[in-house]
Structure formats: C-alpha cells, structure tokens
Design a protein around this motif. Sequence first.
Motif, PDB file in Angstrom:
ATOM      1  N   UNK A  52       2.522   8.828   2.051  1.00 67.86           N
ATOM      2  CA  UNK A  52       1.758  10.059   2.193  1.00 67.86           C
ATOM      3  C   UNK A  52       2.251  10.857   3.401  1.00 67.86           C
ATOM      4  N   UNK A  53       2.438  12.134   3.199  1.00 65.01           N
ATOM      5  CA  UNK A  53       2.799  13.099   4.252  1.00 65.01           C
ATOM      6  C   UNK A  53       4.214  12.924   4.807  1.00 65.01           C
ATOM      7  N   UNK A 111      10.455   8.043 -14.320  1.00 65.11           N
ATOM      8  CA  UNK A 111      10.931   8.961 -13.271  1.00 65.11           C
ATOM      9  C   UNK A 111      12.019   9.905 -13.778  1.00 65.11           C
ATOM     10  N   UNK A 112      12.254   9.903 -15.090  1.00 63.94           N
ATOM     11  CA  UNK A 112      13.205  10.815 -15.739  1.00 63.94           C
ATOM     12  C   UNK A 112      14.640  10.642 -15.235  1.00 63.94           C
ATOM     13  N   UNK A 122       0.877  -1.179   0.000  1.00 59.89           N
ATOM     14  CA  UNK A 122       0.000   0.000   0.000  1.00 59.89           C
ATOM     15  C   UNK A 122       0.911   1.225   0.000  1.00 59.89           C
ATOM     16  N   UNK A 123       1.383   1.564  -1.182  1.00 59.46           N
ATOM     17  CA  UNK A 123       2.439   2.565  -1.313  1.00 59.46           C
ATOM     18  C   UNK A 123       1.992   3.926  -0.787  1.00 59.46           C
ATOM     19  N   UNK A 174       0.288   4.647  -8.543  1.00 63.66           N
ATOM     20  CA  UNK A 174       0.496   5.633  -7.487  1.00 63.66           C
ATOM     21  C   UNK A 174       1.164   6.906  -8.013  1.00 63.66           C
ATOM     22  N   UNK A 175       0.460   8.008  -7.930  1.00 65.53           N
ATOM     23  CA  UNK A 175       1.051   9.287  -8.310  1.00 65.53           C
ATOM     24  C   UNK A 175       2.096   9.726  -7.298  1.00 65.53           C
ATOM     25  N   UNK A 176       1.883   9.309  -6.046  1.00 69.79           N
ATOM     26  CA  UNK A 176       2.807   9.746  -4.998  1.00 69.79           C
ATOM     27  C   UNK A 176       4.185   9.125  -5.162  1.00 69.79           C
ATOM     28  N   UNK A 177       4.242   7.846  -5.572  1.00 70.17           N
ATOM     29  CA  UNK A 177       5.555   7.222  -5.763  1.00 70.17           C
ATOM     30  C   UNK A 177       6.251   7.829  -6.974  1.00 70.17           C
TER      31      UNK A 177
END
Length: 552
Positions: free
Chosen positions: A261-262, A312-313, A255-256, A285-288
């Motif tokens: 988060x935060x 991830x460039x 659960x990435x 997941x946008x957050x990862x």
Amino acid sequence: MYPKKELAQIVISACTQFNIDTVVISPGSRNAPLTIGFSTHKGIETLSVVDERCAGFFALGIAQQQQKPVAVLCTSGSALLNYYPAIAEAFYSNIPLVIISADRPKHLIDIGDGQTIRQENVFENHILFSANLIENEKYKTRNSQLIGEALQTAVSQKGPVHINVPFDEPLYETVPSLNKYHFPHISMSSLDNSNINYKKLADIWNVAEKKMILVGVNYPDAELHKLIDLYATDASVLIFTETTSNLHHEKAIDSIDQLIFSLENAQFQELKPAVLITFGGMIISKRIKRFLRAYPPEHHWNIDEKKATNTFFCLSEFIQTTPIDFFANFNGFIIPVKSKYQSKWIAFRDQRRTKHALYLKDMKHSDFKVFEQVLVGIPDNCELQISNSSIIRYAQLFSIKKTVNIFCNRGTSGIDGSTSTAIGAAFANTNQTIFITGDLSFFYDSNALWNTSIPLNFRIIIINNSGGGIFKIIPGPGTTNAETYFTTPHCLTAEHLSRMHGFEYQQAYSTASVAKEMVGFFEASEKPKILEIFTPSAENDLILKTYFKQIQ
C-alpha cells in the motif's frame, strides 16, 4: 427397505462403488426412491437439510475438508436451482460436489404439471458433466455409463457434476434388497508431464535476480510446504502468501496489502520481479493484482493441473501439473542467486509490521481492533473459516497462527453460503471449527443454523457493523446518492436466531467486553456458541484509512 425402481438402485449402487459415502438430502416427494435407498444403505451417511441452498454449501464444506466427493439430493422443480451458488463455488474452487436431482419424466415437462422446470443441463455453464438419465429398461446400459462417467469426473477433475434422475409414479414402492450392478472404469484423461522442460525453465530462473512466488487459495499440505521452504533461503526470491494459502515461513510476506500500500512508482519498479510463479486458487488482494498488471514481469508461470489462470494479463508459461510435482522436479535444477531483493523487502515488511503493532496498541474499538483480539484469542490447531467481503480483507492484514488452517469461499467470493460451508466443514473435521463472519453474510445465510448436524464445539464470531462495511472502504459508493442501497444499514442482532436454533449467545460492545466474552468462549460446552461483537459503523472505515496512512 430399498426402492423398487431400478433407476434409483443403479444410482445408489454407483455412489457406493465410487466411494461416495455422504449424501445431504433435502425433503420432497419426487426424490423419494433415492431418499429411501440412501437412508437405508449402511455404507452411506445421510444428513437432512431443508433449505437446498444451505444444503449445497453444507455439502461443499464437507467435501472441502474431506477432499472427496459429497452428494446432495433434492426433489424436482425450483428446489434444484437453489444449488446453483454452491455449484458455482465448487466449480471455481475445484471441490468435488455431486448434484443428484429427481425429475418428472419428459412427457410431464412444459404441460402445466406442478413442480416441473427444464432440469436437463440447467447448470451447463458451471458444471463438469451432466448425466441426463431416462427411466426405461432399454436405457439401463446408457444410464449406467453416464452415471459412472459423471462420478469419475467429479473425482478426477475435482469439481461439480449433475445427475438428473426422472421418476414416474408410483414413488414409494420398496423391495427388501438392493441388486448388484457393475460400473466399468472409464479411462479419464491424465496429466502428461513429459513435455515440461525443467532445464529450460531453470535457465531462466537461475539468472534472474528478482523472482516472486505468489500463492493463492491452497489446501494445507505438509509436503508442498516443505518444497516451498527451499525458496525462502534464496536471496533472489520473495514469497507472497495470502491468508488462504496455508503456507507460512518467517521470510514470507503474509500481509501483502500492508507491504505494497502507498508504494511509489520507483518502489514498484524495484519490487517488480523478472520471474513470477503463481499457483493456488483466487487471489484476494486487489493491490497485488493492480501492481502486477501495471508492472508485469517478463515471465509469468502459472502452475495448475486443470486450467491456466492469466490473472495479470502477462502469462508466458502454463505448467499443467500439480504444484507438488512441479517443485519436486524443479527444485533439483535451481541454484541460489546472489541478490539484495529478498533482504530489502523483508526489512521493509518488518518496518511495516512494527508500525502496524504501534497503531493497533492505541486503537479504539472497531472492526480492525476486534480482529486483533479475535485472532490472538483463537486456540491452536483449529480450523478457521472466514466469510467474504471486508472480513477476509481484514484477516489479510494479520499474521495468523501457523497451527491454524484457514478457509474461505473464494471461488466466487460470495457471501451467500459462508455459514453453511463453515458448518459443513465443522461437521467433517475433528478439530474445532471457528467461523468469523460479518453481519450481512450471517443474516443472508441464517437458514444455515437450521441443521441438526452442528457440532457442539462449533463457534461463530459475528462482527456486526450494521451494514455492508466493505462499501464504506472501497471508493465509489460514498459518492452516490444511493449509499443506503450499497451499505444496507440495519438494526438486527443474532440474539433471537441464536436461541431459536439452540446456540448459546454472547455479545460485546467494547474492547474490554470483547476480552471478557472471549474468556472460555472456545472451551467445551453443551451447545455451539455465537459471540456477536457490535462495532461503530461510522468510524470503522476512518480507522482503517488512517491505519494505511500511519504505516507508510
């Protein structure tokens, strides 16, 4: 009866030689020679789906499960264009889909004749191969070669191909037998793994104290699972698995968003890996993605047999091979490294899991609470199809049973064919298929139910929050004066659709009624079933946002 037209006979013979034994046909007249031939052939299973967009995704769902090409067949004109969403999904999800379109001959194109468009190369941006045939005896060798190359491309490169077949009238003449044709094998380029320097990669890997393996969309594979399990025993490695990865381990972070988060800047610096290995399809997941773009690893190795994905460039090494081949070779070179990297973040994961459970315990009826109830209640050893948008993102916040295989159309991440894909998957799999969807996804693809091949044990769970809930979660839409154009509120229910298409229908409005309706829902029945769960539109986003604050 077989079609008299030789071009139709050539196409049918090619499909049988290349082991295409399932064809989804949409009605029409121009495709009559192929429809007659495919439906007559004893070695080919033909299925009828009226809506071409649904037919494309239905075939994609079958191909997704069978891991082999499935063909779709349509008449000429705009019918063909309706396949495009499924073609794009197949292109980005590496699913072999064979598009066969009937066409008018060239002298009838652009002269004002009915049901004619410029069909040749119409999918050129999202197709692996286009075979534009010509109905003429002198082109028989050319046609055969193009068909053979198209079908071999679909098999070897795992993606969509298009075969455009023009027919002049008459269309319905038949003969009693199918002629024999031979399609020579065309050598396709194969992967050359000899240039992968495993020792050089291992020299980098074996000195790094912080390493991460991130797995995107991945078809269930026991051999790959066994190879990856080795890394869970290395204290310097963190394994991040998405819901669609179909990989599980007690030391994996599944659960990435719940974990990262935060996090503050110092914590992100501690989490930042020196080496990142990625494989599989699209990352949800946008957050990862934001994390790894903001805190790029020194080494990012992407493993894929077709193309590099620089999500991830910071890609430093594209390893063109299959994940199984890579890890089967690489595992012999690696050594465990002493580190506190894994233990620290697994402990952090467990803290978040504890807070997650506490928050859910007293949570009131909502999208979030419904997901907990549904995921606990689904049976073991089922196939779980999940629609896009907020539905797949809620699923990402839960640990789902290891015995459940999970699929989602993440190639293009669209809602347009989720139901049709799930029905195709259900048709192709002996295990029970369960589909969890949002209301907009379901209503958008409601023609999917217009299908006579839906298994009786197929189950749909609709989470109806009366609009596009994702647009209340993401920042932006709520700050505009056009919010209704994003969230598209409605008062629709699936009740009449369900009954019209022969589904049993159940509904729930509360935590208690969800629990009640889930009892016996997955058991054998004389009809497929739909459970529609209504949730409070005005409260869902607030409950989710509060959740992320509570688990900090």
